[in-house]
Design a protein around this motif. Structure first.
Motif, PDB file in Angstrom:
ATOM      1  N   ASP A  34       0.900  -1.178  -0.018  1.00  0.00           N
ATOM      2  CA  ASP A  34      -0.179  -0.033  -0.216  1.00  0.00           C
ATOM      3  C   ASP A  34       0.871   1.462   0.017  1.00  0.00           C
ATOM      4  N   GLN A  37       2.572   1.507  -3.417  1.00  0.00           N
ATOM      5  CA  GLN A  37       1.453   2.018  -4.504  1.00  0.00           C
ATOM      6  C   GLN A  37       1.234   3.603  -4.234  1.00  0.00           C
ATOM      7  N   SER A  38       1.083   3.762  -3.277  1.00  0.00           N
ATOM      8  CA  SER A  38       0.835   5.293  -2.681  1.00  0.00           C
ATOM      9  C   SER A  38       1.745   6.196  -3.171  1.00  0.00           C
ATOM     10  N   ARG A  42       1.756   9.122  -6.294  1.00  0.00           N
ATOM     11  CA  ARG A  42       2.164  10.450  -6.199  1.00  0.00           C
ATOM     12  C   ARG A  42       3.246  10.883  -6.966  1.00  0.00           C
ATOM     13  N   LEU A  66       4.784   9.098   3.921  1.00  0.00           N
ATOM     14  CA  LEU A  66       3.520   8.155   4.067  1.00  0.00           C
ATOM     15  C   LEU A  66       3.421   7.206   5.256  1.00  0.00           C
ATOM     16  N   TRP A  75      -3.876   6.732   8.982  1.00  0.00           N
ATOM     17  CA  TRP A  75      -4.524   5.575   8.454  1.00  0.00           C
ATOM     18  C   TRP A  75      -5.013   4.787   9.615  1.00  0.00           C
TER      19      TRP A  75
END
Length: 161
Positions: A34, A37-38, A42, A66, A75
């Protein structure tokens, strides 16, 4: 070379290394996926404006931000009704598992410093710049982090370093 292909080549070349760094930071392969991927989403958004000589530093900084924002609670973890089955560790992975558990004992920033210094092989100056702290802070926090790892692991895994 067009930007789309250039980005795809960068992803192909650096995706696995970013995934390993993310795993070292968070200790969970799904969360690492995750985060990566984030990070690449970006990167893709800003790809045309990122200077190529600094793209690796930009990517590391994005991944680190992140991770740290996730650790601050941005999160939330998802609660599931049943604990998933765990896969048995492959032979010879005990030291890696122990190291991952020991890393999880460190604070997020200290863990980030240790990962960047020793797993990503960044210099003290590079880590300080990346995290926006003084070089002395990097030195003291990585020393404390390594000492905490040695205490948790009983010197057996870190003795080769």
């Amino acid at each position: 070379m067009d930007a789309e292909r250039e980005f795809a080549e960068y992803f192909a070349a650096r995706g696995q290394a970013m995934r390993r760094m993310a795993y070292a930071l968070c200790g969970d392969w799904h969360t690492a996926e995750d985060l990566v991927q984030s990070t690449f989403v970006r990167l893709y958004r800003h790809w045309r404006t990122i200077r190529r000589p600094t793209v690796d530093a930009y990517a590391r900084r994005t991944l680190l931000n992140l991770f740290l924002s996730r650790r601050r609670g941005a999160w939330r973890e998802q609660v599931v009704p049943e604990v998933p089955e765990r896969v048995a560790a492959a032979p010879g992975t005990e030291d890696r598992i122990d190291l991952a558990r020991a890393l999880a004992l460190l604070s997020p920033r200290q863990r980030a410093m240790v990962v960047l210094r020793y797993l990503e092989d960044q210099s003290v100056a590079e880590v300080a710049e990346l995290l926006g702290v003084a070089e002395g802070t990097v030195k003291s926090q990585t020393a404390r982090g390594v000492q905490a790892l040695r205490t948790a692991l009983g010197d057996r895994v870190l003795s080769g370093r």
